[in-house]
Scaffold this motif. Sequence first.
Motif, PDB file in Angstrom:
ATOM      1  N   SER A  98       0.908  -1.055  -0.077  1.00 16.82           N
ATOM      2  CA  SER A  98       0.000   0.229  -0.056  1.00 16.82           C
ATOM      3  C   SER A  98       0.758   1.299  -0.099  1.00 16.82           C
ATOM      4  CB  SER A  98      -0.789   0.126   1.321  1.00 16.82           C
ATOM      5  OG  SER A  98      -0.147   0.342   2.231  1.00 16.82           O
ATOM      6  N   THR A  99       0.333   2.411  -0.373  1.00 15.94           N
ATOM      7  CA  THR A  99       0.937   3.721  -0.282  1.00 15.94           C
ATOM      8  C   THR A  99       1.491   4.072   0.849  1.00 15.94           C
ATOM      9  OG1 THR A  99      -0.119   4.526  -2.170  1.00 15.94           O
ATOM     10  CG2 THR A  99       0.895   6.078  -0.885  1.00 15.94           C
ATOM     11  N   ALA A 100       0.670   3.575   2.134  1.00 16.99           N
ATOM     12  CA  ALA A 100       0.981   4.088   3.433  1.00 16.99           C
ATOM     13  C   ALA A 100       1.973   3.030   3.979  1.00 16.99           C
ATOM     14  CB  ALA A 100      -0.311   3.523   4.262  1.00 16.99           C
ATOM     15  N   ASP A 101       2.072   1.769   3.430  1.00 18.52           N
ATOM     16  CA  ASP A 101       3.327   0.871   3.631  1.00 18.52           C
ATOM     17  C   ASP A 101       4.317   1.296   3.321  1.00 18.52           C
ATOM     18  OD1 ASP A 101       1.732  -1.000   5.041  1.00 18.52           O
ATOM     19  OD2 ASP A 101       1.383  -2.320   3.166  1.00 18.52           O
ATOM     20  N   TRP A 102       4.553   1.723   1.827  1.00 17.80           N
ATOM     21  CA  TRP A 102       5.706   2.519   1.449  1.00 17.80           C
ATOM     22  C   TRP A 102       6.061   3.561   2.152  1.00 17.80           C
ATOM     23  CZ3 TRP A 102       8.745   1.199  -3.089  1.00 17.80           C
ATOM     24  CH2 TRP A 102       9.690   2.631  -3.272  1.00 17.80           C
ATOM     25  N   ALA A 103       5.086   4.418   2.214  1.00 19.52           N
ATOM     26  CA  ALA A 103       5.605   5.813   3.060  1.00 19.52           C
ATOM     27  C   ALA A 103       6.320   5.713   4.368  1.00 19.52           C
ATOM     28  CB  ALA A 103       4.283   6.571   3.215  1.00 19.52           C
ATOM     29  N   ARG A 104       5.699   4.673   5.270  1.00 20.88           N
ATOM     30  CA  ARG A 104       6.432   4.332   6.600  1.00 20.88           C
ATOM     31  C   ARG A 104       7.598   4.015   6.433  1.00 20.88           C
ATOM     32  NH1 ARG A 104       6.085  -0.631   9.356  1.00 20.88           N
ATOM     33  NH2 ARG A 104       6.550  -0.282  11.425  1.00 20.88           N
ATOM     34  N   ALA A 147       9.850  -4.456  -2.053  1.00 14.90           N
ATOM     35  CA  ALA A 147       9.942  -3.684  -2.770  1.00 14.90           C
ATOM     36  C   ALA A 147      10.286  -2.378  -1.795  1.00 14.90           C
ATOM     37  CB  ALA A 147       9.151  -3.262  -3.668  1.00 14.90           C
ATOM     38  N   ALA A 148       9.499  -2.153  -0.844  1.00 17.82           N
ATOM     39  CA  ALA A 148       9.770  -0.771  -0.120  1.00 17.82           C
ATOM     40  C   ALA A 148      10.975  -1.109   0.676  1.00 17.82           C
ATOM     41  CB  ALA A 148       8.363  -0.709   0.637  1.00 17.82           C
ATOM     42  N   TYR A 149      11.242  -2.139   1.383  1.00 17.81           N
ATOM     43  CA  TYR A 149      12.367  -2.161   2.271  1.00 17.81           C
ATOM     44  C   TYR A 149      13.643  -2.105   1.244  1.00 17.81           C
ATOM     45  CZ  TYR A 149      15.564  -4.362   5.669  1.00 17.81           C
ATOM     46  OH  TYR A 149      16.479  -4.415   6.580  1.00 17.81           O
TER      47      TYR A 149
END
Length: 243
Positions: A98-104, A147-149
Motif C-alpha cells: 500500500s502507499t501507506a506501507d511504502w511511506a512508513r 520492494a519498499a524495504y
Amino acid sequence: MSGRRVLVTGAAGGIGTSLVAELLLQGAQVLATDVDASGCERLKRRFDDDRLHLVPLDLTESGAPQQIVDQALGRLGGLDGLVNNAGVEHRAALGEHSTADWARVMEINLSAPFRLARAAAPALAGRPGAAIVNVCSIAVTGFAGQAAYDASKGGLLSLTRSLAVELGPLGVRANAVCPGFIDTPMLDESGLRGLAEKVAARLPIGRCGHPEEVAAAVVWLLGTGAGYVTGQALFVDGGMVRA
C-alpha cells in the motif's frame, strides 16, 4: 573509541543492543534512542553505566532528529559519531504494497537518517575522526516481495555515498554496513528465519551472523583505524555477496 561520543538510533533491537555494548566496552560515551520505551528501560537495567544516556523517541515525529542531536550535544558535550541503525522491515508482493506501507518504510529507513545526518553535520564537522555509519542491508541487492524495504536500503546506501562526498572536506567520513541474515528477533518478526537458515547453510561461512559481528564492523568504521575509509559499503553477510 575511548572518550568518543556517539549517537545511536534503533538501540533497543538486536543489532542496536550489541552496538551499545561494543561502544561501551571500547570506552565510548553513548546517547541511545529507540521508539520502544520499554526497550530503552531494558538497556538501562542491562548496562547500568553512567556513560550511557537513553532517550525514547519516535524519529518520524516533526523536529525529532534535531531534538535528539541537541540532546546528544547537551548530555555528551559534543558529537564524534552518528549511527543510523533504526529500521523497519516490510514484506509483501508488489501489488499488496500500500502507499501507506511504502511511506512508513521510507520515512523510518531513509528520511529519518537523512534528517539526522543533516542535523548532526554541523556538530561533526571539524571533529577529529568524525564519522557517520548507516546500517543498510544485503537488501540493497534486491529481493522479491520487499520492494519498499529494498528501495529504502538502496536509497540509504546512495545517501551514504553522497554524504561521503559532501562532508569529506569537512573532516566527516560516511560509510554503510550491509548485514546479511543476522540472528536477531527481526528474523522471527518478519517470518524469514526458515529462509535465512536455509540460505545461510549454503554460504561460505555456513551460518547466520551474530549481531555482535555487525556491531564490531560498525565500531571499526567509527574509529580512527578506518580513517581513510569513506563512501564504502561493508557487507557483513557470510560471503553471500562476493566481489
